[in-house]
Write a protein that holds these residues in place. Structure first.
Motif, PDB file in Angstrom:
ATOM      1  N   ILE A  67       0.848  -1.201   0.000  1.00 47.32           N
ATOM      2  CA  ILE A  67       0.000   0.000   0.000  1.00 47.32           C
ATOM      3  C   ILE A  67       0.878   1.244   0.000  1.00 47.32           C
ATOM      4  CG2 ILE A  67      -1.692   1.317   1.356  1.00 47.32           C
ATOM      5  CD1 ILE A  67      -2.715  -1.435   2.361  1.00 47.32           C
ATOM      6  N   PHE A  68       0.496   2.206  -0.815  1.00 47.05           N
ATOM      7  CA  PHE A  68       1.164   3.508  -0.842  1.00 47.05           C
ATOM      8  C   PHE A  68       0.254   4.502  -0.145  1.00 47.05           C
ATOM      9  CE2 PHE A  68       2.188   7.401  -3.630  1.00 47.05           C
ATOM     10  CZ  PHE A  68       3.029   7.923  -2.651  1.00 47.05           C
ATOM     11  N   GLN A  69       0.737   5.051   0.965  1.00 46.08           N
ATOM     12  CA  GLN A  69      -0.057   6.001   1.751  1.00 46.08           C
ATOM     13  C   GLN A  69       0.642   7.350   1.816  1.00 46.08           C
ATOM     14  OE1 GLN A  69      -0.864   4.934   5.852  1.00 46.08           O
ATOM     15  NE2 GLN A  69      -2.317   6.602   6.097  1.00 46.08           N
ATOM     16  N   VAL A  70      -0.134   8.403   1.663  1.00 49.49           N
ATOM     17  CA  VAL A  70       0.346   9.772   1.848  1.00 49.49           C
ATOM     18  C   VAL A  70      -0.366  10.351   3.057  1.00 49.49           C
ATOM     19  CG1 VAL A  70       0.421  12.099   0.871  1.00 49.49           C
ATOM     20  CG2 VAL A  70       0.860  10.123  -0.606  1.00 49.49           C
ATOM     21  N   ILE A  71       0.427  10.886   3.994  1.00 50.93           N
ATOM     22  CA  ILE A  71      -0.135  11.560   5.174  1.00 50.93           C
ATOM     23  C   ILE A  71       0.290  13.015   5.083  1.00 50.93           C
ATOM     24  CG2 ILE A  71      -0.353  11.553   7.682  1.00 50.93           C
ATOM     25  CD1 ILE A  71       0.782   8.665   7.631  1.00 50.93           C
ATOM     26  N   THR A  72      -0.658  13.888   4.822  1.00 54.56           N
ATOM     27  CA  THR A  72      -0.351  15.284   4.553  1.00 54.56           C
ATOM     28  C   THR A  72      -1.274  16.192   5.356  1.00 54.56           C
ATOM     29  OG1 THR A  72       0.128  16.854   2.751  1.00 54.56           O
ATOM     30  CG2 THR A  72      -1.848  15.456   2.516  1.00 54.56           C
ATOM     31  N   GLY A  73      -1.212  17.490   5.107  1.00 55.19           N
ATOM     32  CA  GLY A  73      -2.050  18.450   5.820  1.00 55.19           C
ATOM     33  C   GLY A  73      -1.236  19.322   6.753  1.00 55.19           C
ATOM     34  N   ASN A  74      -1.889  20.335   7.300  1.00 61.68           N
ATOM     35  CA  ASN A  74      -1.208  21.317   8.144  1.00 61.68           C
ATOM     36  C   ASN A  74      -1.222  20.976   9.630  1.00 61.68           C
ATOM     37  OD1 ASN A  74      -0.571  22.925   5.916  1.00 61.68           O
ATOM     38  ND2 ASN A  74      -2.509  24.018   6.030  1.00 61.68           N
ATOM     39  N   GLY A  75      -1.864  19.888   9.989  1.00 59.61           N
ATOM     40  CA  GLY A  75      -1.981  19.543  11.400  1.00 59.61           C
ATOM     41  C   GLY A  75      -0.797  18.757  11.931  1.00 59.61           C
ATOM     42  N   LYS A  76      -0.716  18.680  13.252  1.00 63.73           N
ATOM     43  CA  LYS A  76       0.335  17.928  13.936  1.00 63.73           C
ATOM     44  C   LYS A  76       0.004  16.438  13.926  1.00 63.73           C
ATOM     45  CE  LYS A  76       1.960  17.134  18.673  1.00 63.73           C
ATOM     46  NZ  LYS A  76       3.243  16.572  18.257  1.00 63.73           N
ATOM     47  N   GLY A  77       1.015  15.605  13.714  1.00 62.99           N
ATOM     48  CA  GLY A  77       0.813  14.179  13.861  1.00 62.99           C
ATOM     49  C   GLY A  77       1.053  13.343  12.616  1.00 62.99           C
ATOM     50  N   LYS A  78       1.540  13.947  11.541  1.00 60.12           N
ATOM     51  CA  LYS A  78       1.758  13.194  10.300  1.00 60.12           C
ATOM     52  C   LYS A  78       2.876  12.163  10.485  1.00 60.12           C
ATOM     53  CE  LYS A  78       2.275  17.127   8.155  1.00 60.12           C
ATOM     54  NZ  LYS A  78       1.776  18.052   9.189  1.00 60.12           N
ATOM     55  N   SER A  79       4.021  12.625  10.952  1.00 62.63           N
ATOM     56  CA  SER A  79       5.141  11.699  11.179  1.00 62.63           C
ATOM     57  C   SER A  79       4.786  10.703  12.271  1.00 62.63           C
ATOM     58  CB  SER A  79       6.406  12.472  11.568  1.00 62.63           C
ATOM     59  OG  SER A  79       6.828  13.298  10.512  1.00 62.63           O
ATOM     60  N   THR A  80       4.122  11.178  13.318  1.00 64.02           N
ATOM     61  CA  THR A  80       3.727  10.296  14.416  1.00 64.02           C
ATOM     62  C   THR A  80       2.852   9.161  13.911  1.00 64.02           C
ATOM     63  OG1 THR A  80       3.817  12.188  15.912  1.00 64.02           O
ATOM     64  CG2 THR A  80       2.633  10.251  16.692  1.00 64.02           C
ATOM     65  N   SER A  81       1.926   9.478  13.018  1.00 61.12           N
ATOM     66  CA  SER A  81       1.069   8.457  12.432  1.00 61.12           C
ATOM     67  C   SER A  81       1.892   7.458  11.623  1.00 61.12           C
ATOM     68  CB  SER A  81       0.010   9.113  11.544  1.00 61.12           C
ATOM     69  OG  SER A  81      -0.782   8.139  10.905  1.00 61.12           O
ATOM     70  N   GLY A  82       2.800   7.972  10.824  1.00 63.24           N
ATOM     71  CA  GLY A  82       3.655   7.092  10.033  1.00 63.24           C
ATOM     72  C   GLY A  82       4.495   6.174  10.902  1.00 63.24           C
ATOM     73  N   PHE A  83       5.063   6.728  11.965  1.00 67.92           N
ATOM     74  CA  PHE A  83       5.881   5.918  12.873  1.00 67.92           C
ATOM     75  C   PHE A  83       5.034   4.867  13.591  1.00 67.92           C
ATOM     76  CE2 PHE A  83       9.193   9.364  12.862  1.00 67.92           C
ATOM     77  CZ  PHE A  83      10.204   8.562  12.355  1.00 67.92           C
ATOM     78  N   GLY A  84       3.781   5.177  13.836  1.00 74.39           N
ATOM     79  CA  GLY A  84       2.888   4.187  14.438  1.00 74.39           C
ATOM     80  C   GLY A  84       2.728   2.980  13.532  1.00 74.39           C
ATOM     81  N   THR A  85       2.647   3.219  12.225  1.00 74.30           N
ATOM     82  CA  THR A  85       2.539   2.118  11.281  1.00 74.30           C
ATOM     83  C   THR A  85       3.847   1.343  11.194  1.00 74.30           C
ATOM     84  OG1 THR A  85       0.903   3.393  10.041  1.00 74.30           O
ATOM     85  CG2 THR A  85       1.868   1.498   8.925  1.00 74.30           C
ATOM     86  N   VAL A  86       4.973   2.058  11.262  1.00 70.69           N
ATOM     87  CA  VAL A  86       6.281   1.380  11.290  1.00 70.69           C
ATOM     88  C   VAL A  86       6.354   0.460  12.508  1.00 70.69           C
ATOM     89  CG1 VAL A  86       8.778   1.696  11.551  1.00 70.69           C
ATOM     90  CG2 VAL A  86       7.490   3.172   9.988  1.00 70.69           C
ATOM     91  N   ALA A  87       5.943   0.966  13.666  1.00 66.56           N
ATOM     92  CA  ALA A  87       5.957   0.148  14.888  1.00 66.56           C
ATOM     93  C   ALA A  87       5.036  -1.058  14.742  1.00 66.56           C
ATOM     94  CB  ALA A  87       5.534   1.000  16.091  1.00 66.56           C
ATOM     95  N   ARG A  88       3.895  -0.872  14.125  1.00 67.38           N
ATOM     96  CA  ARG A  88       2.957  -1.978  13.903  1.00 67.38           C
ATOM     97  C   ARG A  88       3.599  -3.057  13.034  1.00 67.38           C
ATOM     98  NH1 ARG A  88      -2.289   0.103  11.466  1.00 67.38           N
ATOM     99  NH2 ARG A  88      -2.849   0.421  13.640  1.00 67.38           N
ATOM    100  N   ALA A  89       4.258  -2.641  11.953  1.00 68.57           N
ATOM    101  CA  ALA A  89       4.918  -3.606  11.065  1.00 68.57           C
ATOM    102  C   ALA A  89       5.998  -4.384  11.815  1.00 68.57           C
ATOM    103  CB  ALA A  89       5.521  -2.877   9.859  1.00 68.57           C
ATOM    104  N   VAL A  90       6.811  -3.667  12.575  1.00 70.49           N
ATOM    105  CA  VAL A  90       7.877  -4.317  13.346  1.00 70.49           C
ATOM    106  C   VAL A  90       7.278  -5.285  14.360  1.00 70.49           C
ATOM    107  CG1 VAL A  90       9.749  -3.911  15.010  1.00 70.49           C
ATOM    108  CG2 VAL A  90       9.530  -2.455  12.986  1.00 70.49           C
ATOM    109  N   GLY A  91       6.165  -4.894  14.956  1.00 70.81           N
ATOM    110  CA  GLY A  91       5.487  -5.750  15.922  1.00 70.81           C
ATOM    111  C   GLY A  91       5.010  -7.061  15.324  1.00 70.81           C
ATOM    112  N   HIS A  92       4.802  -7.058  14.001  1.00 71.82           N
ATOM    113  CA  HIS A  92       4.398  -8.270  13.290  1.00 71.82           C
ATOM    114  C   HIS A  92       5.596  -9.012  12.699  1.00 71.82           C
ATOM    115  CE1 HIS A  92       0.041  -8.104  13.561  1.00 71.82           C
ATOM    116  NE2 HIS A  92       0.062  -6.813  13.269  1.00 71.82           N
ATOM    117  N   GLY A  93       6.807  -8.590  13.093  1.00 74.62           N
ATOM    118  CA  GLY A  93       8.006  -9.274  12.617  1.00 74.62           C
ATOM    119  C   GLY A  93       8.439  -8.868  11.226  1.00 74.62           C
ATOM    120  N   MET A  94       7.928  -7.760  10.748  1.00 78.98           N
ATOM    121  CA  MET A  94       8.283  -7.296   9.404  1.00 78.98           C
ATOM    122  C   MET A  94       9.493  -6.366   9.455  1.00 78.98           C
ATOM    123  SD  MET A  94       4.525  -6.555   7.831  1.00 78.98           S
ATOM    124  CE  MET A  94       3.347  -7.883   7.601  1.00 78.98           C
TER     125      MET A  94
END
Length: 199
Positions: free
Chosen positions: A33-60
């Motif tokens: 999946i290709f996801q873009v997280i954009t906009g002027n609000g706070k939390g774009k990188s935080t959201s992306g890192f949450g997905t990275v942590a999720r992937a790592v949690g699944h052994g990826m």
């Protein structure tokens, strides 16, 4: 709750479940999946890192390129590097601090070449390109080069791009686009960025 109300509730929830089940049954295509997280609000990188942590949690296997915030201590990097996530960091900090287009372009290109390496590596399940939208907007990295690299990545590799002002061609190509809207921000009220919360 009365028996009659319980029956109505159950009927409503059964209709919801049926619709959800139908959508799940229809979504059987398997691909990265290709996801873009954009906009002027706070939390774009935080959201992306949450997905990275999720992937790592699944052994990826996951990898991250950071294009803006490289000089700051990063709590996510502190944690995720210990979990085996590769980080490539531009290390110039914010471009409005360096104020040197030539050196920023060189640094962005060096980091982008590492990102392209990751985007060709079939062993990497998830690549996060943090704040790359700025590099495209400023002309440090060519938009078409990014589109080509993302489009030709391994079929099962997922990619997350974060940053304000994502180009329309990126959002058109993306499978998922999330826009973070700024309603209120502590910084605007003069509150200093907090370690462990903001970075």
């Amino acid at each position: 709750m009365s028996e009659q109300n319980q029956d109505k509730h159950q009927q409503r929830q059964q209709k919801v479940k049926q619709k959800v089940d139908e959508r799940i049954a229809a979504a059987q295509k398997e691909q990265g999946i290709f996801q873009v997280i954009t906009g002027n609000g706070k939390g774009k990188s935080t959201s992306g890192f949450g997905t990275v942590a999720r992937a790592v949690g699944h052994g990826m296997k996951a990898a991250v390129c950071q294009f803006i915030k490289g000089t700051w201590e990063c709590g996510e990097r502190n944690l995720l590097e210990k979990a085996g996530v590769e980080f490539v960091i531009m290390n110039t900090g914010f471009t409005w601090e360096t104020q040197n287009k030539e050196s920023d372009t060189v640094a962005a290109q060096v980091t982008w070449q590492e990102a392209k390496r990751m985007l060709k590596d079939e062993s990497i399940n998830l690549v996060m390109l943090d704040e790359i939208t700025y590099m495209i907007t400023y002309g440090y990295i060519d938009l078409d080069d990014v589109l080509e690299a993302v489009s030709s990545r391994p079929a099962m590799q997922s990619v997350i791009i974060t940053g304000r002002g994502a180009h329309r061609k990126l959002t058109d190509l993306a499978d998922t686009v999330s826009e973070v809207r700024n309603v209120k921000h502590a910084f605007d009220a003069g509150i200093k960025a907090q370690k462990g919360f903001d970075y």
